[in-house]
Design an enzyme around this catalytic site. Structure first.
Site, PDB file in Angstrom:
ATOM      1  N   GLY A  24     107.056 -77.257  33.004  1.00  0.00           N
ATOM      2  CA  GLY A  24     106.948 -75.934  33.614  1.00  0.00           C
ATOM      3  C   GLY A  24     107.970 -75.753  34.730  1.00  0.00           C
ATOM      4  O   GLY A  24     108.619 -74.716  34.854  1.00  0.00           O
ATOM      5  N   ARG A  28     111.737 -80.351  37.534  1.00  0.00           N
ATOM      6  CA  ARG A  28     111.332 -81.510  36.750  1.00  0.00           C
ATOM      7  C   ARG A  28     112.295 -81.724  35.568  1.00  0.00           C
ATOM      8  O   ARG A  28     112.572 -82.856  35.169  1.00  0.00           O
ATOM      9  CB  ARG A  28     109.897 -81.362  36.266  1.00  0.00           C
ATOM     10  CG  ARG A  28     109.143 -82.656  36.342  1.00  0.00           C
ATOM     11  CD  ARG A  28     107.670 -82.460  36.164  1.00  0.00           C
ATOM     12  NE  ARG A  28     106.961 -82.405  37.418  1.00  0.00           N
ATOM     13  CZ  ARG A  28     106.815 -83.425  38.266  1.00  0.00           C
ATOM     14  NH1 ARG A  28     107.342 -84.608  38.000  1.00  0.00           N
ATOM     15  NH2 ARG A  28     106.141 -83.281  39.368  1.00  0.00           N
ATOM     16  N   ARG A  47     117.942 -67.422  36.450  1.00  0.00           N
ATOM     17  CA  ARG A  47     116.655 -67.460  37.157  1.00  0.00           C
ATOM     18  C   ARG A  47     116.288 -68.862  37.647  1.00  0.00           C
ATOM     19  O   ARG A  47     115.103 -69.191  37.792  1.00  0.00           O
ATOM     20  CB  ARG A  47     115.507 -66.935  36.280  1.00  0.00           C
ATOM     21  CG  ARG A  47     115.575 -65.450  36.076  1.00  0.00           C
ATOM     22  CD  ARG A  47     114.510 -64.945  35.122  1.00  0.00           C
ATOM     23  NE  ARG A  47     114.720 -63.541  34.883  1.00  0.00           N
ATOM     24  CZ  ARG A  47     113.934 -62.580  35.364  1.00  0.00           C
ATOM     25  NH1 ARG A  47     112.869 -62.865  36.067  1.00  0.00           N
ATOM     26  NH2 ARG A  47     114.200 -61.314  35.120  1.00  0.00           N
ATOM     27  N   ARG A  91     106.040 -79.523  25.159  1.00  0.00           N
ATOM     28  CA  ARG A  91     105.692 -79.225  26.550  1.00  0.00           C
ATOM     29  C   ARG A  91     105.200 -80.493  27.229  1.00  0.00           C
ATOM     30  O   ARG A  91     104.420 -81.268  26.657  1.00  0.00           O
ATOM     31  CB  ARG A  91     104.605 -78.140  26.593  1.00  0.00           C
ATOM     32  CG  ARG A  91     103.954 -77.995  27.940  1.00  0.00           C
ATOM     33  CD  ARG A  91     103.167 -76.712  28.102  1.00  0.00           C
ATOM     34  NE  ARG A  91     102.126 -76.818  29.106  1.00  0.00           N
ATOM     35  CZ  ARG A  91     102.339 -76.914  30.426  1.00  0.00           C
ATOM     36  NH1 ARG A  91     103.564 -76.908  30.895  1.00  0.00           N
ATOM     37  NH2 ARG A  91     101.328 -77.016  31.276  1.00  0.00           N
ATOM     38  N   GLY A  93     103.409 -81.139  30.797  1.00  0.00           N
ATOM     39  CA  GLY A  93     102.912 -80.390  31.942  1.00  0.00           C
ATOM     40  C   GLY A  93     101.772 -81.072  32.655  1.00  0.00           C
ATOM     41  O   GLY A  93     101.465 -82.235  32.399  1.00  0.00           O
ATOM     42  N   SER A  94     101.158 -80.312  33.558  1.00  0.00           N
ATOM     43  CA  SER A  94      99.988 -80.829  34.253  1.00  0.00           C
ATOM     44  C   SER A  94      98.788 -79.950  33.911  1.00  0.00           C
ATOM     45  O   SER A  94      98.952 -78.828  33.417  1.00  0.00           O
ATOM     46  CB  SER A  94     100.220 -80.828  35.763  1.00  0.00           C
ATOM     47  OG  SER A  94     100.372 -79.506  36.214  1.00  0.00           O
ATOM     48  N   GLU A 183      95.287 -75.638  31.411  1.00  0.00           N
ATOM     49  CA  GLU A 183      96.671 -75.408  31.839  1.00  0.00           C
ATOM     50  C   GLU A 183      96.971 -73.954  31.493  1.00  0.00           C
ATOM     51  O   GLU A 183      96.028 -73.190  31.306  1.00  0.00           O
ATOM     52  CB  GLU A 183      97.633 -76.436  31.196  1.00  0.00           C
ATOM     53  CG  GLU A 183      97.524 -76.563  29.679  1.00  0.00           C
ATOM     54  CD  GLU A 183      98.375 -75.588  28.932  1.00  0.00           C
ATOM     55  OE1 GLU A 183      99.605 -75.694  29.019  1.00  0.00           O
ATOM     56  OE2 GLU A 183      97.807 -74.714  28.218  1.00  0.00           O
ATOM     57  N   MET A 184      98.246 -73.562  31.401  1.00  0.00           N
ATOM     58  CA  MET A 184      98.504 -72.127  31.279  1.00  0.00           C
ATOM     59  C   MET A 184      99.570 -71.745  30.247  1.00  0.00           C
ATOM     60  O   MET A 184     100.059 -70.616  30.270  1.00  0.00           O
ATOM     61  CB  MET A 184      98.883 -71.561  32.660  1.00  0.00           C
ATOM     62  CG  MET A 184      97.821 -71.839  33.708  1.00  0.00           C
ATOM     63  SD  MET A 184      98.148 -71.082  35.303  1.00  0.00           S
ATOM     64  CE  MET A 184      97.767 -69.378  34.944  1.00  0.00           C
ATOM     65  N   GLU A 185      99.951 -72.650  29.342  1.00  0.00           N
ATOM     66  CA  GLU A 185     101.096 -72.366  28.473  1.00  0.00           C
ATOM     67  C   GLU A 185     100.959 -72.750  26.997  1.00  0.00           C
ATOM     68  O   GLU A 185     101.567 -72.111  26.131  1.00  0.00           O
ATOM     69  CB  GLU A 185     102.360 -73.075  29.006  1.00  0.00           C
ATOM     70  CG  GLU A 185     102.881 -72.567  30.333  1.00  0.00           C
ATOM     71  CD  GLU A 185     102.170 -73.172  31.536  1.00  0.00           C
ATOM     72  OE1 GLU A 185     101.462 -74.185  31.367  1.00  0.00           O
ATOM     73  OE2 GLU A 185     102.301 -72.625  32.644  1.00  0.00           O
ATOM     74  N   SER A 207      96.377 -83.517  36.827  1.00  0.00           N
ATOM     75  CA  SER A 207      96.820 -83.530  38.230  1.00  0.00           C
ATOM     76  C   SER A 207      95.671 -83.294  39.197  1.00  0.00           C
ATOM     77  O   SER A 207      95.766 -83.623  40.374  1.00  0.00           O
ATOM     78  CB  SER A 207      97.897 -82.471  38.447  1.00  0.00           C
ATOM     79  OG  SER A 207      97.392 -81.190  38.119  1.00  0.00           O
ATOM     80  N   ASP A 208      94.586 -82.695  38.690  1.00  0.00           N
ATOM     81  CA  ASP A 208      93.439 -82.406  39.555  1.00  0.00           C
ATOM     82  C   ASP A 208      92.197 -82.269  38.694  1.00  0.00           C
ATOM     83  O   ASP A 208      92.294 -82.167  37.475  1.00  0.00           O
ATOM     84  CB  ASP A 208      93.688 -81.125  40.369  1.00  0.00           C
ATOM     85  CG  ASP A 208      94.046 -79.948  39.494  1.00  0.00           C
ATOM     86  OD1 ASP A 208      95.250 -79.773  39.211  1.00  0.00           O
ATOM     87  OD2 ASP A 208      93.141 -79.235  39.041  1.00  0.00           O
ATOM     88  N   ARG A 221     101.586 -88.356  40.914  1.00  0.00           N
ATOM     89  CA  ARG A 221     102.056 -87.368  39.940  1.00  0.00           C
ATOM     90  C   ARG A 221     103.368 -87.834  39.332  1.00  0.00           C
ATOM     91  O   ARG A 221     103.572 -87.752  38.127  1.00  0.00           O
ATOM     92  CB  ARG A 221     102.248 -86.007  40.602  1.00  0.00           C
ATOM     93  CG  ARG A 221     100.988 -85.175  40.543  1.00  0.00           C
ATOM     94  CD  ARG A 221     101.300 -83.704  40.679  1.00  0.00           C
ATOM     95  NE  ARG A 221     101.623 -83.334  42.046  1.00  0.00           N
ATOM     96  CZ  ARG A 221     100.713 -83.154  42.994  1.00  0.00           C
ATOM     97  NH1 ARG A 221      99.431 -83.278  42.737  1.00  0.00           N
ATOM     98  NH2 ARG A 221     101.072 -82.816  44.199  1.00  0.00           N
TER      99      ARG A 221
HETATM  100  N1  HPA Z   1      94.347 -74.566  36.214  1.00  0.00           N
HETATM  101  C1  HPA Z   1      95.389 -74.153  35.502  1.00  0.00           C
HETATM  102  N2  HPA Z   1      96.485 -74.854  35.355  1.00  0.00           N
HETATM  103  C2  HPA Z   1      96.573 -76.038  35.977  1.00  0.00           C
HETATM  104  C3  HPA Z   1      95.523 -76.517  36.743  1.00  0.00           C
HETATM  105  C4  HPA Z   1      94.357 -75.758  36.853  1.00  0.00           C
HETATM  106  O1  HPA Z   1      93.387 -76.135  37.526  1.00  0.00           O
HETATM  107  N3  HPA Z   1      95.909 -77.718  37.245  1.00  0.00           N
HETATM  108  C5  HPA Z   1      97.153 -77.954  36.792  1.00  0.00           C
HETATM  109  N4  HPA Z   1      97.558 -76.943  36.021  1.00  0.00           N
END
Ligand code: HPA
Length: 236
Positions: A24, A28, A47, A91, A93-94, A183-185, A207-208, A221
């Protein structure tokens, strides 16, 4: 299709490899190029969405940032596939853990990607689509992880349109369905790849945790990301 595209300023075919790693964060992408690749050329700065091509163990591979969220990865993956002939999109990602059995620092592979996004509406399907990873890339990634002695958890993930959701506990319902992390992708990446008949995969480092509220330190990380990158780099 004419190049460059609105978002990738690379005017020559063949500069971007058939396999592209997609973190993302564009910094990185720079880290991966600087740390792991040889004979690196930068093919995009538009960008600040940095993109690089180089070689890893003699094989040509590219790495480029996608930005955050489904619209952003939707644009970049579409242009890589349709304008630059990219065949394998991976991808890296985290994600946030949404189940108790998923721990911070775990490496996950998204076999499927559920979503609360309306991205699939564009296909006008007479039902609900299930976005999935490429079996070939998934199988290869699992085997590479085994060879390297890296434990991976393979299963469902959630690609959410919201990081800050008004329904504070909605993630619990996905967790109850066995979904490992949010995640978001990935869902958009899987749909773009499926519609174009190419391969996609999503590797994630936790990551969390939304369950325990623990988070990884920047050093952690970096280390766990490195394991995930080493798996991804072998997929070229
Ligand atoms: N939500 C969405 N995307 C993320 C999160 C999360 O808690 N942690 C890392 N990417």
């Amino acid at each position: 299709m004419t190049i460059p595209t609105p978002h990738i300023k690379c005017s020559e075919q063949g500069v971007i490899a058939e396999t592209v790693l997609l973190p993302g964060d564009p910094l990185r992408a720079k880290f991966i190029a600087d740390t792991f690749l040889e004979d690196v050329v930068q093919f995009n700065t538009v960008r600040n969405m940095f993109g690089y091509t180089g070689t890893y163990k003699g094989k040509k591979i590219s790495v480029m940032g996608t930005g955050m969220g489904i619209p952003s990865i939707g644009i970049y993956s579409y242009e890589l596939i349709h304008f630059y002939g990219v065949k394998n999109l991976i991808r890296i990602g985290s994600c946030g853990a949404i189940r108790e059995d998923i721990k911070i620092r775990d490496v996950l592979i998204g076999m499927g990607a559920c979503t609360n996004s309306n991205y699939a509406a564009q296909y006008e399907l007479p039902g609900t689509y299930a976005p999935i990873a490429s079996w070939e890339l998934l199988n290869k990634a699992v085997n590479v992880a085994k060879e390297k002695g890296i434990e991976v958890k393979v299963g469902n993930i959630l690609s959410s349109d919201t990081f800050y959701d008004a329904q504070k506990d909605s993630w619990k319902k996905w967790g109850a369905m066995g979904v490992m992390g949010v995640e978001m992708e990935a869902a958009a990446l899987y749909m773009n790849a499926a519609y174009a008949g190419v391969n996609a995969l999503c590797l994630l480092t936790v990551s969390d945790s939304l369950v325990t509220h623990e988070a990884t330190t920047p050093e952690e990380r970096q280390n766990t990301f490195t394991q995930m990158m080493e798996i991804a780099l072998e997929l070229a």
